[in-house]
Design a protein around this motif. Structure first.
Motif, PDB file in Angstrom:
ATOM      1  N   PHE A  91      10.171  25.082 -36.032  1.00 36.36           N
ATOM      2  CA  PHE A  91      10.334  24.833 -34.600  1.00 36.36           C
ATOM      3  C   PHE A  91      11.722  24.288 -34.274  1.00 36.36           C
ATOM      4  O   PHE A  91      12.326  24.632 -33.254  1.00 36.36           O
ATOM      5  N   ARG A  92      12.265  23.464 -35.153  1.00 39.50           N
ATOM      6  CA  ARG A  92      13.535  22.812 -34.871  1.00 39.50           C
ATOM      7  C   ARG A  92      14.702  23.792 -34.844  1.00 39.50           C
ATOM      8  O   ARG A  92      15.751  23.495 -34.259  1.00 39.50           O
ATOM      9  N   SER A 115      15.115  24.421 -31.268  1.00 44.65           N
ATOM     10  CA  SER A 115      15.128  23.251 -30.390  1.00 44.65           C
ATOM     11  C   SER A 115      16.561  22.927 -29.964  1.00 44.65           C
ATOM     12  O   SER A 115      17.457  22.820 -30.810  1.00 44.65           O
ATOM     13  N   ARG A 138      11.407  14.526 -33.654  1.00 47.21           N
ATOM     14  CA  ARG A 138      11.194  15.614 -34.611  1.00 47.21           C
ATOM     15  C   ARG A 138      12.090  15.510 -35.840  1.00 47.21           C
ATOM     16  O   ARG A 138      12.511  16.506 -36.413  1.00 47.21           O
ATOM     17  N   GLU A 190       5.938  12.765 -24.771  1.00 45.28           N
ATOM     18  CA  GLU A 190       7.066  12.435 -25.635  1.00 45.28           C
ATOM     19  C   GLU A 190       7.798  11.204 -25.093  1.00 45.28           C
ATOM     20  O   GLU A 190       8.106  11.121 -23.904  1.00 45.28           O
ATOM     21  N   ARG A 225      14.607  18.494 -24.598  1.00 42.18           N
ATOM     22  CA  ARG A 225      13.654  18.309 -25.689  1.00 42.18           C
ATOM     23  C   ARG A 225      12.926  19.585 -26.088  1.00 42.18           C
ATOM     24  O   ARG A 225      12.356  19.654 -27.179  1.00 42.18           O
ATOM     25  N   TYR A 226      12.898  20.595 -25.216  1.00 41.08           N
ATOM     26  CA  TYR A 226      12.368  21.914 -25.533  1.00 41.08           C
ATOM     27  C   TYR A 226      13.334  22.965 -25.001  1.00 41.08           C
ATOM     28  O   TYR A 226      14.238  22.657 -24.209  1.00 41.08           O
ATOM     29  N   ASN A 227      13.114  24.229 -25.394  1.00 41.20           N
ATOM     30  CA  ASN A 227      13.937  25.293 -24.827  1.00 41.20           C
ATOM     31  C   ASN A 227      13.546  25.521 -23.367  1.00 41.20           C
ATOM     32  O   ASN A 227      12.573  24.958 -22.868  1.00 41.20           O
ATOM     33  N   SER A 257       9.876  26.609 -22.533  1.00 40.33           N
ATOM     34  CA  SER A 257       8.873  25.568 -22.757  1.00 40.33           C
ATOM     35  C   SER A 257       9.003  24.428 -21.760  1.00 40.33           C
ATOM     36  O   SER A 257       7.997  23.868 -21.296  1.00 40.33           O
ATOM     37  N   MET A 258      10.242  24.090 -21.387  1.00 39.04           N
ATOM     38  CA  MET A 258      10.440  23.032 -20.396  1.00 39.04           C
ATOM     39  C   MET A 258       9.787  23.416 -19.070  1.00 39.04           C
ATOM     40  O   MET A 258       9.253  22.549 -18.359  1.00 39.04           O
TER      41      MET A 258
END
Length: 346
Positions: A236-237, A240, A218, A187, A332-334, A337-338
């Motif tokens: 997904f957003r 986010s 996104r 990203e 950029r992710y939760n 996920s990060m």
């Protein structure tokens, strides 16, 4: 510096890294046509792929887990009647999912590499994949083993080039020691500039290109997002961090600042954001290829307009002043996920 050549449609074309295929200056990210961004109209998605190819875009990016194989089959349908060599197909693999679409970690074992590749080739109706990469580092499998298995498939002719995705400098160097890496998919946007600290320098040292996803964050940097649209979004957003609570308002304020700069140039917010990413690679052998996630032909046409921009150093400075990296709100992710991103470690 590499001087780009052009196709008949005047699309700039240049090597993807020192050892990769020749790709268009923009790539088409196909994920949203099958997954994670809500329903998409399949006929329009296919028409968008056709429009991209007709405009000279040859890089099509997908993942075998996008719609659990649906995205690869959609690309197969879109490529019917066209020459295989007109498309550079980049495939990510390794992400495990269950029947409900939930995520189940990564599988980078050599046996899994070859199994995933076999299924992708069948879904795509292809005899080879141009760029193959694991979507995230499998923490239980040394990267050398995963890359070594893909290298075996290169030798066998089923894969042309090896890429990486969302990994840090140490992993990049270890992978490169096994087999030449053509690009790192990661990203990169006005809202996500983490690679500038170290990863981008490593890639340039090693001759590895960047395929940048999330160039419009996104949709946040598209100029088409709003508080009202966020309330109606169930994809997904909706989980986010950058779309959550006060973060969204703060980020949309940055977008409005960017809109003011863009309007003075007579361009759209999306074109300014894409043009900025293009400019970051133009002084370094055109080593950054933005992936635009257009699902509709009108959005694709808007993105293509970024190729005609001639952003001056003053323009770029104004864009960065409008969107200071340190003022972007939210990761950029939760958090979960990060934690899976090797690119975010140390």
């Amino acid at each position: 510096m590499t001087t780009p050549t052009t196709t008949a449609t005047t699309m700039p074309v240049h090597p993807l890294g020192a050892n990769g295929p020749r790709v268009s200056a923009l790539g088409l990210g196909c994920m949203g046509m099958s997954d994670l961004y809500g329903p998409a109209e399949e006929a329009e998605s296919i028409a968008t792929v056709h429009a991209a190819l007709d405009a000279g875009i040859n890089l099509l990016d997908t993942g075998d887990f996008y719609g659990m194989g649906h995205n690869e089959m959609l690309i197969r349908e879109a490529l019917k009647g066209r020459r295989r060599e007109d498309a550079i197909i980049s495939v990510k693999f390794g992400a495990m999912r269950d029947p409900l679409g939930n995520w189940g970690g990564m599988d980078g074992r050599p046996a899994a590499v070859k199994n995933s590749l076999t299924y992708s080739l069948r879904r795509l109706g292809a005899d080879h994949i141009d760029v193959y990469r694991i979507a995230r580092l499998d923490p239980l499998v040394p990267i050398e083993e995963t890359i070594g298995a893909i290298a075996d498939m290169v030798k066998a002719g089923y894969v042309k080039h090896i890429g990486l995705s969302e990994v840090g400098s140490e992993t990049i160097r270890r992978a490169q020691a096994v087999h030449p890496i053509c690009d790192l998919q990661i990203e990169y946007s006005l809202f996500s500039r983490g690679i500038e600290a170290d990863i981008l320098k490593t890639c340039r040292e090693l001759g590895i290109g960047i395929t940048a996803y999330g160039v419009l964050s996104r949709g946040l940097l598209s100029g088409h997002w709003s508080i009202q649209r966020n309330e109606a979004t169930k994809d997904f957003r909706s989980i986010s961090p950058r779309f959550q609570g006060d973060n969204l308002g703060r980020n949309l304020a940055l977008v409005e600042a960017l809109r003011s700069v863009a309007q003075e140039k007579g361009i759209t917010v999306a074109q300014a954001a894409i043009g900025w990413v293009l400019a970051q690679g133009s002084a370094h052998g055109y080593d950054i290829v933005p992936l635009v996630g257009a699902r509709r032909r009108d959005r694709l046409q808007e993105a293509l307009g970024a190729l005609a921009l001639a952003l001056t150093p003053q323009d770029l400075a104004r864009i960065e002043q409008a969107v200071p990296a340190h003022q972007v709100a939210g990761a950029r992710y939760n958090e979960h996920s990060m934690a899976t991103l090797d690119s975010e470690r140390g």
